[in-house]
Motif scaffolding. Structure first.
Motif, short mmCIF file in Angstrom:
data_model
loop_
_atom_site.label_atom_id
_atom_site.label_comp_id
_atom_site.label_asym_id
_atom_site.label_seq_id
_atom_site.Cartn_x
_atom_site.Cartn_y
_atom_site.Cartn_z
N UNK A 117 0.81 -1.22 0.00
CA UNK A 117 0.00 0.00 0.00
C UNK A 117 0.84 1.26 0.00
N UNK A 118 1.97 1.22 0.73
CA UNK A 118 2.81 2.42 0.82
C UNK A 118 3.51 2.73 -0.49
N UNK A 119 3.85 1.67 -1.26
CA UNK A 119 4.58 1.89 -2.51
C UNK A 119 3.67 2.13 -3.70
N UNK A 137 7.95 -2.50 -11.13
CA UNK A 137 8.50 -2.90 -9.84
C UNK A 137 7.51 -3.52 -8.88
N UNK A 138 6.30 -3.82 -9.38
CA UNK A 138 5.25 -4.31 -8.46
C UNK A 138 5.06 -5.82 -8.50
N UNK A 139 5.80 -6.55 -9.35
CA UNK A 139 5.53 -7.97 -9.53
C UNK A 139 5.64 -8.76 -8.23
N UNK A 149 -1.86 1.50 4.52
CA UNK A 149 -0.61 1.77 3.82
C UNK A 149 -0.74 2.84 2.76
N UNK A 150 -1.86 2.80 2.02
CA UNK A 150 -2.06 3.78 0.94
C UNK A 150 -2.28 5.18 1.47
N UNK A 151 -3.08 5.30 2.53
CA UNK A 151 -3.44 6.64 3.02
C UNK A 151 -2.39 7.25 3.95
N UNK A 152 -1.83 6.44 4.84
CA UNK A 152 -0.90 7.00 5.82
C UNK A 152 0.54 7.03 5.33
N UNK A 153 0.88 6.11 4.44
CA UNK A 153 2.28 6.02 4.01
C UNK A 153 2.48 6.48 2.57
N UNK A 164 8.41 6.31 4.44
CA UNK A 164 9.06 5.01 4.28
C UNK A 164 8.81 4.16 5.52
N UNK A 165 8.65 2.88 5.30
CA UNK A 165 8.40 1.94 6.40
C UNK A 165 9.53 0.92 6.42
N UNK A 166 10.00 0.58 7.61
CA UNK A 166 11.08 -0.39 7.73
C UNK A 166 10.60 -1.77 7.31
N UNK A 167 11.52 -2.57 6.78
CA UNK A 167 11.20 -3.95 6.46
C UNK A 167 11.09 -4.74 7.76
N UNK A 168 10.36 -5.84 7.71
CA UNK A 168 10.25 -6.70 8.89
C UNK A 168 9.23 -6.18 9.88
#
Length: 454
Positions: free
Chosen positions: A72-74, A219-221, A280-284, A290-294
């Protein structure tokens, strides 16, 4: 429908009989009419829901929350269609698992054994390595929100060990009926919290509807494949059949109820995943955050929620985060231990005449069940003190990537041959969905292996 020539074995094996649904008379508490009669058809009922909720709650953990948030963030709402397709794929797979158990009166591992000894070797290797690494992952994921809720308290290792021991004690001393009830509570908490946060994020309905049109941005695959194949899809899907047997659904008369249970569970999961994508779409994505992995990405999100909506919403999200993580821990501790107990029970019985498999309920008290519980809990604690258990993680990633293709392909094999009564074999729709699932998971497998740091 073949006659039932053996008493209730509890796990749906009908004393090892390979054909036909079990009779309704096997389940004495459900109004059976005798062992030679056709199973009584149970109508779908909301009050009987349970195993589907358990498998869905177990399959959706902290890692799935993060992957959905990152998608959602990307890409905003663009990949919403993939989450919907993922929900449909899981419904098809879980239905196939449940149909095998109810139509044949045999467990899934019993079916795998008919495909050749390679399935036994594969499962034995997989379940040992997977359990070792997953145990540490589950404890760490469950401890992380507690550490964030109590920042002045003990560290992550303490909370991880504590949640592992709590899960061990809970499953050790309780049977399926109690596990189901606590999982229903966890699902309620997860659902209410995530949907509440999504509503507070004020979703853009027009953009969300546009996201139902399949598109693949650059880059979404991998994110798309992850949404379709990853959320709510693990070895615990194979445990669904064991949970429906533990519920007391042991013959084909429960087929309609099983399908209703499965659909409601994964529709609920689908709403849950869509809500996380909205967050993810609205807040990020909208704020280019950016959100950390994990799993730590969820802690990052908590800080964003606190800044935007206040401490109450942030703490509420942490409670939902804990419910998602700890429900996965409890579900795996119970469901995969049940599968392992059946695995060991079948190996012990082998083809030896007169050796009976354990009755329903007895497996939850068996040495194999409790031994695997201990394996999930204590050896993985060592990984909490290792910064990067590199070699084991690579082995786990390679082996784990192959499980979902294994499940989809073997289900097609079992449900389209004489191993399954003709009236319950897969039709065109089921075969199409299982075939697409198998192809999807093969692609996911290849991509996951390619991404590993060899």
């Amino acid at each position: 429908m073949a006659k039932d020539s053996a008493p209730d074995t509890g796990d749906g094996s009908a004393g090892g009989s390979s054909k036909g649904g079990s009779s309704a008379g096997r389940d004495s508490g459900d109004g059976g009419v005798g062992k030679d009669a056709a199973p009584v058809v149970r109508k779908p009922s909301w009050r009987r829901l349970g195993p589907g909720i358990v498998v869905a709650a177990t399959g959706v953990g902290a890692g799935d929350l993060v992957s959905t948030l990152l998608a959602g963030s990307k890409f905003g709402y663009t990949l919403l269609w993939a989450a919907v397709i993922g929900c449909i794929v899981k419904i098809a797979l879980a239905e196939a698992v449940g149909r095998w158990h109810l139509a044949t009166g045999r467990t899934l591992f019993d079916g795998w054994r008919t495909l050749g000894p390679w399935t036994t070797v594969y499962f034995a290797i997989y379940v040992v390595i997977w359990g070792f690494v997953y145990g540490a992952t589950a404890m760490s994921s469950s401890g992380l929100p507690l550490q964030a809720l109590f920042p002045d308290g003990p560290g992550l290792k303490f909370w991880g060990v504590a949640t592992g021991l709590l899960g061990l004690a809970f499953v050790w001393f309780n049977r399926y009926a109690v596990v189901e009830k606590i999982m229903m509570v966890f699902v309620g908490v997860m659902f209410v919290v995530v949907v509440y946060v999504a509503i507070r994020a004020t979703p853009k309905v027009d953009d969300a509807l546009a996201g139902l049109l399949p598109t693949l941005p650059d880059g979404s695959l991998l994110y798309t494949l992850g949404l379709v194949g990853g959320v709510g899809g693990t070895i615990t899907m194979a445990a669904y059949g064991y949970w429906i047997n533990a519920k007391g659904w042991t013959d084909s008369g429960w087929m309609r109820m099983m399908r209703f249970d499965n659909r409601i569970a994964y529709i609920t999961t689908g709403i849950f995943v869509v809500a996380m994508l909205i967050v993810g779409a609205e807040l990020l994505h909208a704020g280019q955050v950016a959100l950390a992995e994990g799993d730590k990405g969820l802690v990052d999100l908590t800080e964003i929620l606190e800044d935007r909506y206040g401490g109450f919403t942030a703490k509420l999200f942490l409670i939902g985060f804990f419910a998602a993580s700890f429900s996965s821990l409890v579900g795996v501790w119970h469901g995969v231990s049940l599968m392992f107990a059946d695995f060991m029970d079948r190996l012990r019985a082998g083809g030896t005449a007169g050796v009976k498999v354990l009755a329903r309920g007895e497996q939850e008290r068996s040495p194999a069940f409790r031994g695997y519980l201990l394996w999930l809990t204590f050896p993985p604690m060592m990984l909490l003190w290792l910064d990067q258990p590199f070699g084991l993680v690579i082995a786990y990633g390679v082996l784990g990537a192959f499980f979902m293709p294994f499940l989809a392909v073997t289900l097609m094999w079992l449900l389209n041959t004489e191993r399954t009564p003709r009236e319950f074999r897969s039709g065109p729709l089921s075969n199409t969905m299982l075939g697409l699932s198998g192809g999807l998971f093969v692609v996911l497998c290849v991509e996951q292996v390619r991404e590993l740091p060899w």
